[in-house]
Design a protein around this motif. Sequence first.
Motif, PDB file in Angstrom:
ATOM      1  N   ASP A 277       0.835  -1.208   0.000  1.00 51.41           N
ATOM      2  CA  ASP A 277       0.000   0.000   0.000  1.00 51.41           C
ATOM      3  C   ASP A 277       0.868   1.256   0.000  1.00 51.41           C
ATOM      4  N   PHE A 278       1.934   1.221   0.791  1.00 51.11           N
ATOM      5  CA  PHE A 278       2.828   2.385   0.805  1.00 51.11           C
ATOM      6  C   PHE A 278       3.414   2.622  -0.588  1.00 51.11           C
ATOM      7  N   CYS A 279       3.837   1.559  -1.250  1.00 52.57           N
ATOM      8  CA  CYS A 279       4.447   1.712  -2.573  1.00 52.57           C
ATOM      9  C   CYS A 279       3.446   2.287  -3.575  1.00 52.57           C
ATOM     10  N   GLN A 280       2.174   2.005  -3.358  1.00 50.03           N
ATOM     11  CA  GLN A 280       1.177   2.544  -4.278  1.00 50.03           C
ATOM     12  C   GLN A 280       0.759   3.958  -3.932  1.00 50.03           C
ATOM     13  N   THR A 281       0.676   4.271  -2.635  1.00 50.55           N
ATOM     14  CA  THR A 281       0.080   5.547  -2.233  1.00 50.55           C
ATOM     15  C   THR A 281       1.089   6.556  -1.689  1.00 50.55           C
ATOM     16  N   PHE A 315      10.647   9.003  -2.076  1.00 50.40           N
ATOM     17  CA  PHE A 315       9.627   8.015  -2.421  1.00 50.40           C
ATOM     18  C   PHE A 315       9.920   7.332  -3.759  1.00 50.40           C
ATOM     19  N   ALA A 316      10.348   8.104  -4.739  1.00 48.50           N
ATOM     20  CA  ALA A 316      10.625   7.521  -6.063  1.00 48.50           C
ATOM     21  C   ALA A 316      11.751   6.487  -5.977  1.00 48.50           C
ATOM     22  N   HIS A 321      13.666   0.838  -5.732  1.00 45.87           N
ATOM     23  CA  HIS A 321      14.573  -0.139  -5.126  1.00 45.87           C
ATOM     24  C   HIS A 321      13.876  -1.203  -4.286  1.00 45.87           C
ATOM     25  N   VAL A 322      12.662  -0.936  -3.880  1.00 49.14           N
ATOM     26  CA  VAL A 322      11.959  -1.897  -3.027  1.00 49.14           C
ATOM     27  C   VAL A 322      10.670  -2.362  -3.715  1.00 49.14           C
ATOM     28  N   PRO A 323      10.826  -3.102  -4.837  1.00 54.70           N
ATOM     29  CA  PRO A 323       9.615  -3.636  -5.449  1.00 54.70           C
ATOM     30  C   PRO A 323       8.938  -4.578  -4.452  1.00 54.70           C
ATOM     31  N   ALA A 324       7.622  -4.418  -4.306  1.00 52.19           N
ATOM     32  CA  ALA A 324       6.912  -5.209  -3.301  1.00 52.19           C
ATOM     33  C   ALA A 324       5.707  -5.895  -3.929  1.00 52.19           C
ATOM     34  N   VAL A 325       5.466  -7.114  -3.489  1.00 52.20           N
ATOM     35  CA  VAL A 325       4.372  -7.914  -4.013  1.00 52.20           C
ATOM     36  C   VAL A 325       3.613  -8.496  -2.824  1.00 52.20           C
TER      37      VAL A 325
END
Length: 421
Positions: A277-281, A315-316, A321-325
Motif C-alpha cells: 500500500d505504501f508503494c502505491q500511495t 519516495f521515487a 529499489h523496493v519492489p513489493a508484491v
Amino acid sequence: MLWQSTNKQIEPVTLSQAIQSGLASDGGLFMPTEIPRSQLTDDLPYPEFVVQCLMPYFQDDLLADFLPEICHTAFNFPLPLHHINDHTTLLELFHGPTLAFKDFGARFLAECMQHIPATGKQQLIIVATSGDTGSAVASAFYQKPNTQVVVLYPQGQITARQEAQITCWGDNILALAVEGSFDDCQQMAKSAFQDNDITSQWQLSSANSINAGRLLPQVVYYAYATVQLARNDIVLPTIIVPSGNLGNVTAAHLAKHMGFAIGDIVAVTNANQALTDFCQTGEFKARPSIPTLANAMDVGNPSNFARLQALYPAFADFTQHVPAVSVDDQQIEAAITDCYQRFNTVLCPHTATAWHAAQQLTDDKHHLIAATAHPCKFETIVEPLLDVQIPLPEIMQTLLAKPTQLAIIPATLEAVKSHLR
Ligand SMILES: *Cc1c(COP(=O)(O)O)cnc(C)c1O
C-alpha cells in the motif's frame, strides 16, 4: 563504526550499545552510520567469510575481539544452496536448531549479549512472537547465565509444532500463551520498557528484529550466497524475500550496499499489505495484522520499514529499489502445489509467497529465493495439500519429544509480572 537512530534525535552509539538497548531512546531503529564496502571473494571458507564480512561493523567496538568466537558458535549449522533449475536457486535458511532463518539472528544476538559486560542487574528478554521468533530466541538463550527470557505468543494462533518449540525448554525460558493477538503480545513487550517495576529490577533488552544484533548476521548469508553463485557465473541475481517485519529484506539491501553482486531485491508479503500500500500511495499506514497461512509474516505494522526508508528516503527511490508484491492464501497454496509437482520440492507457506512472486517476474535474471522455514513446521497446511508426509529432521524429533511447560495469561503486562515473581 557508530550506529545512528533512524529518528536522528540522539547521538550515534557504539554497536554494543545499540545491541544492548534494541530500540533507540528516541524511538528510532539503529542503522550503521556508513555501510562498509566489501572486497570479499569466494576463497574464504564459511564461517571465516562470516567473520570478515561482519568485521567492519564491529570496528572499535568492545565486541570486535570476540567476533570470531561469536560467529563460530552462532553459525554452526549448514547453509545450503538448493539449485532448482537454470534460473532458480533456493537459499535454504532453515537448517538451524529451530528450522527457520530466525536462528541466524537469535543465535548471533545471544552470543553478542554474552560478551557485553553485565550491569549488575539480571538480564530480561521479553519477546513477542507470531511463530518463529519465539522458538529461535528460546533456543538461542536457553541456559545462558544471568538471563531470563519471556516468550509471549497468541494462544491458538501458531502451529502445534511451533508451540512445542517454544514451550519445550523450561529453566530460564518462560513461555506464556496470551489470550489475544500477536499485536497484543507486541504491545505488552513494548510496555515493559515503560514499567518501573520491571526496569528497576532487570536489565531489559529486546530480541525482536529491530535489534541490530539480529540484522547483521542476516546480511552475511546473502553475501555468501551471491559469492557462491558468482563462482558458477551467475551474477546479479534477483533476490526474493518472504517478508513480515522487513528485517530479512533490509539485510539483503545492506548486502547490496556493501557491494555484493545483487540485482533487484523483491519484498514479498502475504495479505498484510502495509508495504505494498505504501508503494502505491506513498502513505505508510499501520493496521491490525490479518491471519494467513504464512503466520510468521502476519505483521500489520512492519518495524523495519523505518530502516528501508532510511536507505531510500525519497519516495521515487524507494519504489524503484523496493519492489513489493502481496500474495494471498490461495496463491500460497497454489505455489506449494506447483513447486512440488514440477520440482518435487516441498516449500513452507512463507517460502511459497516468494515462489509465487518469482513466477510472475518477467526479468531474465537468476532468481535467488530465500527459503525461510522448513516445511515440517507447517505440516498441517502442507501435508493435506500435497498428500505427502514430510520427514522430520532429527533436531525436530528431539524437541517434540521433550515435555512442555506453559501458562495461559490475559493480555496484560500485570499477568507477565506475576509470572516473573
Ligand atoms: C519471520 C519470518 C519471516 C519474515 O521475516 P521478516 O524479517 O520479519 O520480514 C518470513 N518467513 C519466516 C518463516 C519467518 O519466520
